[in-house]
Design an enzyme around this catalytic site. Structure first.
Site, PDB file in Angstrom:
ATOM      1  N   SER A   1       0.800  -1.226   0.000  1.00 54.70           N
ATOM      2  CA  SER A   1       0.000   0.000   0.000  1.00 54.70           C
ATOM      3  C   SER A   1       0.833   1.277   0.000  1.00 54.70           C
ATOM      4  O   SER A   1       0.319   2.337  -0.312  1.00 54.70           O
ATOM      5  CB  SER A   1      -0.959   0.016   1.189  1.00 54.70           C
ATOM      6  OG  SER A   1      -0.266   0.225   2.401  1.00 54.70           O
TER       7      SER A   1
ATOM      8  N   LYS B   1       0.665   4.091   6.840  1.00 51.53           N
ATOM      9  CA  LYS B   1       0.096   5.001   5.835  1.00 51.53           C
ATOM     10  C   LYS B   1       0.709   6.391   6.020  1.00 51.53           C
ATOM     11  O   LYS B   1       1.359   6.686   7.008  1.00 51.53           O
ATOM     12  CB  LYS B   1      -1.429   5.130   5.989  1.00 51.53           C
ATOM     13  CG  LYS B   1      -2.203   3.834   5.988  1.00 51.53           C
ATOM     14  CD  LYS B   1      -2.252   3.191   4.643  1.00 51.53           C
ATOM     15  CE  LYS B   1      -3.016   1.874   4.741  1.00 51.53           C
ATOM     16  NZ  LYS B   1      -2.723   0.993   3.663  1.00 51.53           N
TER      17      LYS B   1
END
Length: 173
Positions: free
Chosen positions: A35, A82
């Site tokens: 990600s 993230k």
């Protein structure tokens, strides 16, 4: 012989104290998904600053590790990594592939293709963060109801150093 034993004991005790100090302030972690590609790749070995946000507030662009509401197949807490895109009070708009923060287009040189899927218009509430992966087409992040906004109390720390692979060793931006 007695002096040699004392030196060994001192060396072991000093090593244990140093290890305890390091693990109190820093947490090692391994990236387990794609990600954050191309900023971070699967199996990158990172160091996380665990104390930074006890003294200061998160900033836009920080790469954080946080506890998620998701669990692993074995029922363990799942940590995610993230990038912070929006802070409390920020207006986030995603439209036609572009991210806007408080009406201004977000400059994202770390993105591969520069396009962000989704249509979002919201203000980040107090105590929450809007996060997204750098690999926007393959990232479970704040755009998805399954994850949603991240509670500031769920932050484990800020990723600041890549130790491995050695060819990419260095501080994270």
């Amino acid at each position: 012989m007695k002096q040699e034993i004392i030196e060994w004991v001192k060396t072991i005790l000093i090593s244990l104290v140093i290890a305890l100090i390091i693990t109190t302030f820093v947490k090692p972690t391994i990236v387990k998904n794609h990600s954050m590609s191309h900023t971070l790749e699967e199996n990158d070995f990172l160091m996380i600053n665990r104390l930074l946000y006890r003294r200061s507030e998160p900033n836009d662009g920080d790469i954080i590790v946080f506890r998620s509401p998701l669990t692993t197949a074995t029922g363990q807490e799942k940590l995610l990594i993230k990038r912070i895109i929006g802070l409390p009070g920020d207006e986030i708009v995603i439209s036609e592939g572009q991210v806007y923060i408080n009406g201004n287009p977000l400059e994202e040189p770390y993105l591969e293709d520069g396009y962000t899927l989704g249509d979002i218009s919201m203000v980040v509430p107090e105590g929450k963060l809007f996060v997204m992966g750098d690999n926007r087409n393959n990232s479970l992040d704040s755009r998805d109801q399954m994850l949603g906004l991240v509670d500031e109390d769920d932050i484990v720390g800020k990723a600041f150093l890549r130790l491995y692979p050695f060819s990419r060793f260095g501080l994270l931006q």
